[in-house]
Design a protein around this motif. Structure first.
Motif, short mmCIF file in Angstrom:
data_model
loop_
_atom_site.label_atom_id
_atom_site.label_comp_id
_atom_site.label_asym_id
_atom_site.label_seq_id
_atom_site.Cartn_x
_atom_site.Cartn_y
_atom_site.Cartn_z
N THR A 7 10.38 -44.79 38.63
CA THR A 7 11.64 -44.04 38.75
C THR A 7 11.98 -43.74 40.21
OG1 THR A 7 10.46 -41.95 38.44
CG2 THR A 7 11.39 -42.99 36.47
N HIS A 57 11.71 -46.44 31.57
CA HIS A 57 12.74 -45.40 31.59
C HIS A 57 14.08 -46.02 31.98
CE1 HIS A 57 9.45 -42.47 31.53
NE2 HIS A 57 8.89 -43.23 32.45
N ARG A 72 17.38 -41.11 19.48
CA ARG A 72 16.47 -42.22 19.20
C ARG A 72 17.01 -43.12 18.08
NH1 ARG A 72 11.89 -42.60 22.69
NH2 ARG A 72 11.74 -40.58 23.70
N GLN A 102 17.61 -45.70 33.65
CA GLN A 102 18.08 -44.86 34.75
C GLN A 102 19.45 -45.34 35.21
OE1 GLN A 102 14.72 -45.25 37.69
NE2 GLN A 102 13.80 -46.22 35.88
N GLU A 119 5.33 -47.56 29.33
CA GLU A 119 6.61 -46.94 29.00
C GLU A 119 7.63 -47.32 30.07
OE1 GLU A 119 8.04 -42.45 27.65
OE2 GLU A 119 6.50 -42.67 29.20
N TYR A 124 19.83 -40.97 23.88
CA TYR A 124 18.37 -41.11 23.89
C TYR A 124 17.70 -40.00 23.12
CZ TYR A 124 18.45 -45.04 27.07
OH TYR A 124 18.65 -46.28 27.61
N ALA A 138 9.40 -48.97 34.59
CA ALA A 138 8.39 -47.93 34.52
C ALA A 138 8.54 -46.97 35.70
CB ALA A 138 7.00 -48.56 34.52
N TYR A 143 10.32 -54.89 31.23
CA TYR A 143 9.40 -54.72 30.11
C TYR A 143 8.71 -56.03 29.77
CZ TYR A 143 13.51 -56.19 27.30
OH TYR A 143 14.60 -56.86 26.79
N VAL A 170 17.13 -40.27 35.70
CA VAL A 170 16.55 -40.79 34.46
C VAL A 170 17.37 -40.32 33.27
CG1 VAL A 170 14.52 -40.80 32.96
CG2 VAL A 170 14.23 -40.95 35.44
N SER A 221 13.50 -42.07 28.11
CA SER A 221 12.46 -43.07 27.90
C SER A 221 12.97 -44.08 26.88
CB SER A 221 11.18 -42.39 27.40
OG SER A 221 10.21 -43.36 27.07
N GLU A 222 12.87 -45.37 27.21
CA GLU A 222 13.41 -46.42 26.33
C GLU A 222 12.33 -46.88 25.36
OE1 GLU A 222 16.26 -48.19 24.70
OE2 GLU A 222 16.81 -47.68 26.74
#
Length: 300
Positions: free
Chosen positions: A150, A266, A299, A268, A264, A296, A148, A200, A159, A162-163
């Motif tokens: 960065t 990210h 998606r 990186q 969320e 990314y 989350a 996560y 970055v 967003s995953e």
């Protein structure tokens, strides 16, 4: 001190193993030991503590490591300039999570294999906290993070995107019949997860534990594939990066649970803050941003 001694020191410092350094450098272990001893004698300091079967950098070794990296990078660039070669070459050691290595990086690795065959990318399995530590210590050249946050002390990041994350279950799981799944619903079911230290997983665990006053048991599986198999077998539900379950969702072996994810992460690319970037590192960073940012954007 000479470049060969510095290269051997750097390899031992990266792997924290004289034996593994000898294998990767294709030297006899006695040669690795001799190189390090000669360097220590020339500097009049001990660079490693040898504690039983473990090897650790001394304070002097940690101070020397960034200078060794800069000198090796400059030596590589000087060699290329003398030979009139602009082709990136050498070895880059990169820490990466399984989900990124297996599901995001193949096109990037294929590009380097065909376009820059003299540049060897060595991937080291590593969770985010371990990767940040290894970067700060100079054990990795680069790393991938999925968190989350960065901003990381001592580490520079870019970055990539967003995953997306997805909560999945077996098609016959009771929660698949719900129009909306609540956090209380998830607290009442078995969760299968990656090992502790996965960003996560920790966010998911914190969300489920919030306000309960107790730590809910997670069933830990070693790999993403084993987690997916466990979920498909009806052993529980799981939160995973969407890219890792896309095929399973398409085939119907897993289904998405309608839970609104309140956080969320990210993905990186990261390197040590203040590190002098070699030509090879700059090429890797530039191509990673190009390939994975486009990935990314498509998606998941």
């Amino acid at each position: 001190m000479d470049i060969r001694q510095l290269a051997t020191f750097h390899k031992v410092a990266t792997l924290l193993s004289f034996t593994r350094a000898a294998v990767e450098l294709k030297y006899a272990q006695s040669s690795v030991t001799a190189h390090v001893k000669a360097l220590e004698e020339s500097l009049e300091v001990n660079l490693f503590d040898r504690l039983g079967g473990r090897v650790e950098l001394t304070d002097a070794g940690r101070r020397l490591l960034p200078y060794a990296e800069q000198m090796l990078a400059l030596a590589g660039e000087a060699r290329g300039a003398a030979l009139g070669s602009e082709e990136p070459a050498g070895v880059l050691t990169v820490g990466s999570m399984e989900s990124i290595t297996s599901y995001r990086m193949p096109p990037l690795l294929e590009f380097f294999h065909h376009r820059h065959p003299a540049l060897q990318i060595v991937l080291r399995p590593s969770l985010c906290a371990e990767t940040c530590h290894a970067l700060r210590q100079g054990m990795f050249d680069m790393g991938f993070l999925m968190e989350a946050e960065t901003q990381h002390p001592g580490v520079q990041t870019e970055v990539l995107g967003s995953e997306p994350l997805t909560v999945v279950a077996a098609p016959d799981h009771p929660l698949t019949r719900a129009e909306k799944v609540t956090t209380d619903d998830l607290r009442a079911t078995q969760v299968i997860s990656a090992e502790a230290g996965c960003a996560y997983r920790e966010l998911f665990e914190a969300e489920l534990n919030d306000g309960t006053g107790e730590s809910l048991p997670f069933l830990e599986f070693g790999t993403i594939e084993s987690i997916k198999r466990g979920v498909a077998a009806g052993l529980g539900i799981s939160l995973l990066p969407s890219v890792t379950v896309a095929d399973s969702l398409e085939s119907g072996t897993l289904v998405t649970l309608p839970w609104t994810i309140p956080f969320e992460v990210h993905t990186q690319i990261a390197w040590r803050r203040g590190k002098t970037l070699s030509r090879e590192m700059r090429v890797f960073i530039d191509q990673t941003i190009k390939f994975l940012s486009e990935e990314y954007a498509r998606r998941p």
